[in-house]
Structures are given as C-alpha cells and as structure tokens.
Design a protein around this motif. Sequence first.
Motif, short mmCIF file in Angstrom:
data_model
loop_
_atom_site.label_atom_id
_atom_site.label_comp_id
_atom_site.label_asym_id
_atom_site.label_seq_id
_atom_site.Cartn_x
_atom_site.Cartn_y
_atom_site.Cartn_z
N LYS A 58 -2.75 -7.87 -6.12
CA LYS A 58 -4.05 -8.08 -5.49
C LYS A 58 -4.45 -9.55 -5.53
O LYS A 58 -4.99 -10.09 -4.56
CB LYS A 58 -5.12 -7.22 -6.17
N ALA B 98 2.48 1.81 -3.40
CA ALA B 98 1.48 1.82 -4.48
C ALA B 98 1.50 0.56 -5.33
O ALA B 98 0.85 0.50 -6.37
CB ALA B 98 1.67 3.05 -5.39
N SER B 99 2.22 -0.50 -4.90
CA SER B 99 2.23 -1.75 -5.65
C SER B 99 0.90 -2.48 -5.55
O SER B 99 0.61 -3.36 -6.36
CB SER B 99 3.35 -2.67 -5.15
N ILE C 191 0.84 -1.21 0.00
CA ILE C 191 0.00 0.00 0.00
C ILE C 191 0.87 1.25 0.00
O ILE C 191 0.61 2.21 -0.73
CB ILE C 191 -0.95 0.00 1.22
N ASP D 253 -1.82 -1.53 -6.32
CA ASP D 253 -2.67 -1.22 -7.47
C ASP D 253 -2.47 -2.21 -8.61
O ASP D 253 -3.29 -2.26 -9.53
CB ASP D 253 -2.38 0.20 -7.98
N TYR D 254 -1.38 -2.98 -8.56
CA TYR D 254 -1.16 -3.98 -9.61
C TYR D 254 -2.09 -5.17 -9.39
O TYR D 254 -2.21 -5.70 -8.29
CB TYR D 254 0.30 -4.46 -9.60
N ASP D 255 -2.73 -5.62 -10.48
CA ASP D 255 -3.68 -6.73 -10.37
C ASP D 255 -3.03 -7.99 -9.83
O ASP D 255 -3.63 -8.72 -9.02
CB ASP D 255 -4.30 -7.02 -11.74
N SER E 139 -12.36 -4.70 -3.73
CA SER E 139 -11.67 -3.44 -4.01
C SER E 139 -10.99 -3.45 -5.38
O SER E 139 -10.53 -2.41 -5.85
CB SER E 139 -10.62 -3.15 -2.94
N THR E 140 -10.93 -4.62 -6.00
CA THR E 140 -10.33 -4.73 -7.33
C THR E 140 -11.36 -4.33 -8.36
O THR E 140 -12.37 -5.02 -8.55
CB THR E 140 -9.84 -6.18 -7.59
N LYS E 141 -11.12 -3.22 -9.04
CA LYS E 141 -12.12 -2.70 -9.98
C LYS E 141 -12.21 -3.56 -11.24
O LYS E 141 -13.28 -4.00 -11.63
CB LYS E 141 -11.78 -1.25 -10.34
#
Length: 661
Positions: free
Chosen positions: A317, A309-310, A306, A312-314, A339-341
């Motif tokens: 996640k 910012a890693s 977090i 944010d990688y699928d 939270s995974t869009k």
Amino acid sequence: MVDCLVITLKDFATRGHLSSAFRSFSLIQGHALASSSCDFIVDSLSSLLLSCTNLKLLREGKQLHAQVITWGLQHNSALVPKLVSYYAAFDFIDDAHTIVANSNILSSLPWNILISSYVRKGCFEDAIYTYKQMCCKGIRPDRFTYPSVLKACAVQSNLDFGRKVHHSIIASSLNSDLFVQNALVSMYGKCGDLESARNIFNKMPVKDDVSWNSVISEYASRGSWDEAFELFECMRVAGVEANIITWNTVAGGCLKTNNFEWALELVSQMRVVKRHLDPIALIIGLGACSHLCALRLGKEIHGLAIRNASVDYDKVKNALITFYCRCGDLTHAYVVFRSTKAKSIITWNSMISGFAQWDRSEEATFLFRELFGMGIEPNYVTLAGILPLCARVANLKHGKELHCYIVRHGELHGHLLLWNALIDIYARSGQVMVARRLFDLVDKRDAVTYTSMIAGYGIHGDGKVALKLFEEMIRSEIRADDVAMVAVLSACSHSGLVAEGQTLFERMQTVYGITPRLEHFACMADLYGRGGFLKKAKEILSRMPYKPTADMWATLIGACRIHGNTDLGEWAAEKLLELKPQRPGYYVLIANMYAAAGGWDKLMKVRAFMRELGVRKDPGCAWVDIGTGFVPFVVEDTSSRQVDEIFLLLEVLNTQMKDVD
C-alpha cells in the motif's frame, strides 16, 4: 513376542498415542530384564524420544532420559543423538552440550545436531567453540558439520577462522562436495572476500540453484550490480532456474541502478516463469513504474495485487501511494491512503510527501496536523517531506513552527537535510540573516547546505557574498554539482556580475567536471540579458545543444524591452510564438513589448493569436494566511461574505501607503 511389542510401541508413538506406547514399553522392560538384552530397550527408547521431541513433551522426555541412565545407555550411539535433539528442541542447549561432551562415541551426528542448534539459536561463538571441541576429541567433521560452522563464521564475519575451516575441508575428502562448496561461497561472500567466493564458484564441477543464488546475492549485497547481472544472465543461459529471491534481488538491483525499464521487464518475465508475483516483486514493479510515470502499467500491477490479496500488505500500500503520487494521480493515492486501516509513519510520510511534491500546501498541512492529532510522532522523513514545501510557497510561519519542533526534539538534530531545508525556508522568505546564523551553526555542511545559502543570497541580490560562499565550498573540498552551479550563476545574474558568471560557466566543464545543462544555459542567457549583452544572450540560445524553452525566449524578450532593442525582441517573440505556449503571461509580455514600441498592429495580431489558441489571461490572485489556513482573493472578487469589510480595509491600507509615499 517382544518383536510384536516393539512394533506396537512404534505404531503408537508414530500416531502420538504416548500413553499406550509407554504401557507397551513397560512390558518390553519386563522381557528385557528376563532376557538380559538391551536391544529392544534401545529401539523403544529411540522411538519414544523422537515422539517426545516432535510433540514437545518435556516431562515425559526427561523420564525417558532417566530410563536411559538407569539402563546404562547414556553413551549409546543411537540414543545420544536423540537426547541431544530432544533437549535442543526445548532450547536446553547447555544440557544437550553436556550430554555430547560426556559421551565417548566417535560419531559426528550428535556434534552436528549441537552445532546446528547453536547456529539456529544465534549462538555463533558457541557453535565455533563446539566445533573446536569436537576436533580436539578426534571426531572428524563431515558434510553436515561444515555448513553450520561456516554459517557461524559468515554471520560473525570471522574470515580468519573461516579460512581455517576451508583448509580442513581441503585436507578432507569433501572439497568437491556441493553442499560444502555452497557454504564456502556464502561464507566468503558474507565476509566480503568476493574474489575467493568467485574462485570457488568458478571451480565447482557441479552447480545447483543454491550455488548461483548465493554468489549473485553476495555480489548484490555489496552493490556489485554489474557482476550480479552478468551472473544472472549466465545462470539463465545454463538453464538453472532462479528462485523468487534471486529474481527479486536482480530486479531490485535494476531499480537501484535506475534501469527501470529492465526492472519492469524482469518483473514481467518473473510472472511468466513463476506464475506468481510476491509482494516484493509488486513493490519493485510499482517503484519502476513510479520513476517512469507509467500510470497505466502501475494500475495493472495494482489490479494484480488486489487479485492475489497482496494489496493487504502495508508495504504494498505504501508503494502504491508513492507510485500514484509520483505520477500525479493524487486522488487514487489518497484513496489508497484512506483505505489503509493501520497507518504506519511510512504511510503518512508517503502521502504527505506526495502532496508536498505537487505543491498542494493545504492538503499536506492538513495531513500533517492530523498526524499530530492522532498522537503519532513525525520522524525526520516526515519533516524532510514538508519543509521544502514551506520553502517553495514561502510559508515562513509554518517553517518556524517546524523549526521549534526540531529544536525541542534532540533526536532530530543529527539530520543535516532538515537544517538544509530550514536554511532554504528562511533564505527564500527574506530572512537571509537568520538563514546565515543557522548555516554558521551547522558543523558538518554538504553541497546542499552551501547551495541553499548561495541561492538565498542570490535571490536578494548579494551576489558577491554568494560567490565567496561558493569559493569557500570549493576550498572545503565539497564538490559542486549541477544545482550548485545553477544557484551561483543565478546569483551572478541577479547582481549583474557578468564577468564572474562568465568565468564560472567557462570553468564548469574544465575545472568542476560538470557538463552544462539546459538550466545553466538559461542562467547565462539571463545573465547576459540583464547585463545588456543582448547579442551574447542571443548567441547562447542559438548555439546551445538544447532547444530553447518558452521561458528562455521570454527572458530574452524581457531583456530586450528593458534595454530598448525592439528588433531582437521581435525576433525572440517570433521564436516564442512558434512554440504556441498555453501560458498567458508570455503573450502579455510580447504585447507589452509591442505597446512600448508603438507596434499596435503587431499587438493586435498577438491578441488574435491568443483567441485562436484559446489562451485566456487568468485574473490576478493572492493568498492570505488568516491563521487557520490560506484564503484566496481574486481581482474584483465579491464572493466572500465579508466583502464589504475587506474592501474597506483595502481602502484604508491604500490611503496609508499613499501617505507614506
């Protein structure tokens, strides 16, 4: 005067002011015509071509090429490389090749540019052909030629030509060049000749980080992890700093070889040395934590992801979802999932498999239906995750739906694990004949296929058929594993085949090379107990190299109750009570044994012991599938709105069952 114009032109060209540079070039051309000297023209064209290449100016560059031809400079040793670079930058490599082939200069520079351009574009055959053409023209390759050609050989696994290039290097003065030696190590490694790669590496007088990284990565790519680990340690002892790729390669190797603690140690050291963990390192760390169920440490890695910012990688996640699921923290896994869009099929698979792993049937089924509702096609991994759950909870209806889906989608037919899971579902649900038909339809079977079918026959008391299947598996040269042995021993137990089960157990280590584990001893205790050989069952539990579990003592107690051996049953009960289990069923079993033998005082002690430990017997509960999901029913449950109708229906069913009797 002309010198000043050339300097001005170069300044304009460097700053990207091409219009001004071209005006200066027009003035230089006038002076060159008057003086009949081309030196200033060559210098100017060289600067302008470089700017057109860097700024991607196609039309202006072609105009300059025309000027080169007009001035008769198409063979100039300074301009030919510039023209080749210019056309290669626009991927007009055929034009670049024509320029090089038609030039009569003996410099290797334009050839090197052309060969490297072919390699960059992925035209490896053309790169090798150009190298051959270069040699035929008598132009000697240099330290920049060989690495590109060797890379082309490596990508195409063209070991034969790679060896010819190596011989050419030996014949030249470049045999000890570090740049060339690294390329040779990489070529031999990628072509699978690790012995030659290692020999070159060992003989290198000087090694840099590229040398070490290359040889380590080549061993790793071939699965030779012991050598890769050894070289990594030697690299660190030599004081050479590994790059982030090598760190990740070695840490990933630890993960693949189940050395999870060392993988975490490397990730920790990487954070200290590199002061940063990239997404790959985070994924490796989470993978190790998931296998070790190191929930706290995994949460720390989550926090680190977090902060940098890693998260944010699928892929990060997905790794987080898998980590939390394996550790049993399904709440956090679900939070990350939601939270995974942009959810990929891997994201869905991770969450569905997590619910399935912990037998959360309703949640897994809900997600599976949601997946369909969003128009996402499940793949074989999705089905492989949910099918075993259908088998474990005997959800035959859902299993049949998935069976139909697999039949309708031909791309799924080739995945044996799906057919194995379907066989398991039908076998566990009592549809042994359907399971057998599927088994017979499978062309290529493995140990799991046979084990599922053997277990199915065993559950339903067809031990002799299960034994025949086991023998067929051995004849088919399919090696029996731990699970297969549990299945066949359990089948013998359920069918009373004591002698056959004993023979199989004795042959486990000598014939099949399998060291008996706790599960196998449990099967043997059950086998002897069901068959009435209680002393042998006691002997198994007393002499095995494992501590008996509560289930194993309970099995012996149940056998003693059936065969009327109260003394041995009481001894087993004492052993079970020493474990202070929290499962109330054990105490009920002991109490029933004492009640059957008339030992009311001992029964009261068991109940008092239960109260002391805070163990309570849960009321009986059943699940009924009403089509839209499973509805639980507890003994004497009156919470349902339809309680009157339910009890009325139960009364009717009871009456009908009594009439049948």
